[in-house]
Design an enzyme around this catalytic site. Sequence first.
Site, PDB file in Angstrom:
ATOM      1  CG  HIS A 426      -0.264   0.061   2.549  1.00 22.41           C
ATOM      2  ND1 HIS A 426       0.070   1.247   3.167  1.00 22.41           N
ATOM      3  CD2 HIS A 426       0.126  -0.935   3.389  1.00 22.41           C
ATOM      4  CE1 HIS A 426       0.636   0.991   4.332  1.00 22.41           C
ATOM      5  NE2 HIS A 426       0.678  -0.329   4.504  1.00 22.41           N
ATOM      6  CB  CYS A 445       1.166  -3.845   5.268  1.00 24.46           C
ATOM      7  SG  CYS A 445      -0.345  -4.732   5.739  1.00 24.46           S
TER       8      CYS A 445
END
Length: 523
Positions: A426, A445
């Site tokens: 992301h 992440c």
Amino acid sequence: MLQFIRSRCIVLWLAFGAQVSMASVAMPQNTDSEKVLDIDSIFLQKKGNKVLAAFYKQHQNKTIWLHKTQSRKILLSVLNQSADDGLNPSAFALDSLNHFEASMAAMSDAQSIDYDILLTTKLQRYVWQLSVGVRNPKWLYRDWDLTPKAVDVNKILDRFEKPDSIASQLERLKPNHAVYQSLKKALQLLNNFPEDTIDCIAIPRILYQTDTDSSLIRIKRKLIYWKDLAPTDSLDTTFDQPTFAAVKKFQARHGIRVDGAIGKATVDALNFTRNRRREQIIVNLERWRWFPRDFGPHYVLVNIPDYTLNVIKNDDTVQTRRVVVGVITRKTAVLSSTFNNIILNPTWTVPPTILEEDLLPAAKKKKSYFASKKITIYNSKGGVVSPSNWNPEKYKNYRYVQAPGDDNSLGNVKFNFPNHYSVYLHDTNHRDYFARTFRSLSSGCVRVENPLPLAQYMLGEKKWPMEKICDIIFSGKTTVLPLKEKINIHQLYWTAWMDVNGVLQFRQDIYNLDDELYEKLRQ
């Protein structure tokens, strides 16, 4: 009668003499080129190895290698070179195997059977270790999710019976990735390095060019040892220009900020001995045996300790990005998957770990925290809960969702792929992090630098011009865009390799996995 006796004696003498003559010629009744022996099936069962017993059962419980001299010697040579792939030679009983081979002509049938079984057992182990690794990562780590490889070791051993097929079969077992091949070359290179006898380096402060300090003598010796600095007849305590250039070269090879200054990170890397670097290469060879053999024709490859993302299509690198990965307490998972969609203007549902360790303590102190972070609280029925009515004692009964926008933790774009850890790639609202050298900063992440051109590339540049993507982002509307082309994602962990120019590259073991794995490989 006397004549008959004399004639009979002559015949017997001739027969005996012929036998003596034949016995004096080395013609054993059972040479190793002819020897095939029966093996008692009960004897095999007592070995407690079902794979071994199954192998001999499919060969009618007869020896396999005794009469295949050429194949046997090639395979024995292969086992003797097992260290070239970073495997532990002690796992293959090489002393016993080599002794058996040297004693072939004098061995009894029982010894010959023992040799055949021992060779089969060690070949089975070698095939397994070369194909899937010495250790199983699923038993070592909770955050490694790699699909186990299916390997039929007995089927592979059958292919070894023909000597001309052994080399090709062995190459099929090994990882075919260029990094694995370069690691083997790196291991061979370090094996030829002289013993590293330079004492540990300690510095009183950060050293800059033109500084003078006694530690610079050892530093220069280390730089010469690793061939970053040209050899010189005299070593002094001055931080001169050649040393400055050598330090920058060394820093670039180790993923350290390339500024020529000698600080803690540079000294830590300099203090690695040759043997520790060898161990680092060996554990990375092991990891590559765990990784997928086929990455696919089109994939995104993230090397976690290198903080890099590369897009590979048909063996060409088409895009490169810096990334931010998880901190040691929230490690980025090692996995392989396939992207399924891209979300523009994503919302962010706070995951359990961040909820407990970050959100809950902050919100307990100040309930205005929710409004400042644009987080909406939902109850189990999907209804919105006012922060004033939120019960922190029952925080697990709620769902916390952050609205889209530049301040959203996921930034403007999210790249989804199925996995067991609820992780993804992301954008980020902390874009300043990409300027740092050490980027183990996220909650697990992978944050991607400059992600919109990457999204455009994956969606298809003709169908999705950047203007169209930006229009959606400016609208603030959450938009899910399915991906039509299959693009794989591989998040992997390796800390050593040799680049295309033959230069050794090492990276900091940010999750402290190397030393522990090496110890397990040598147990």
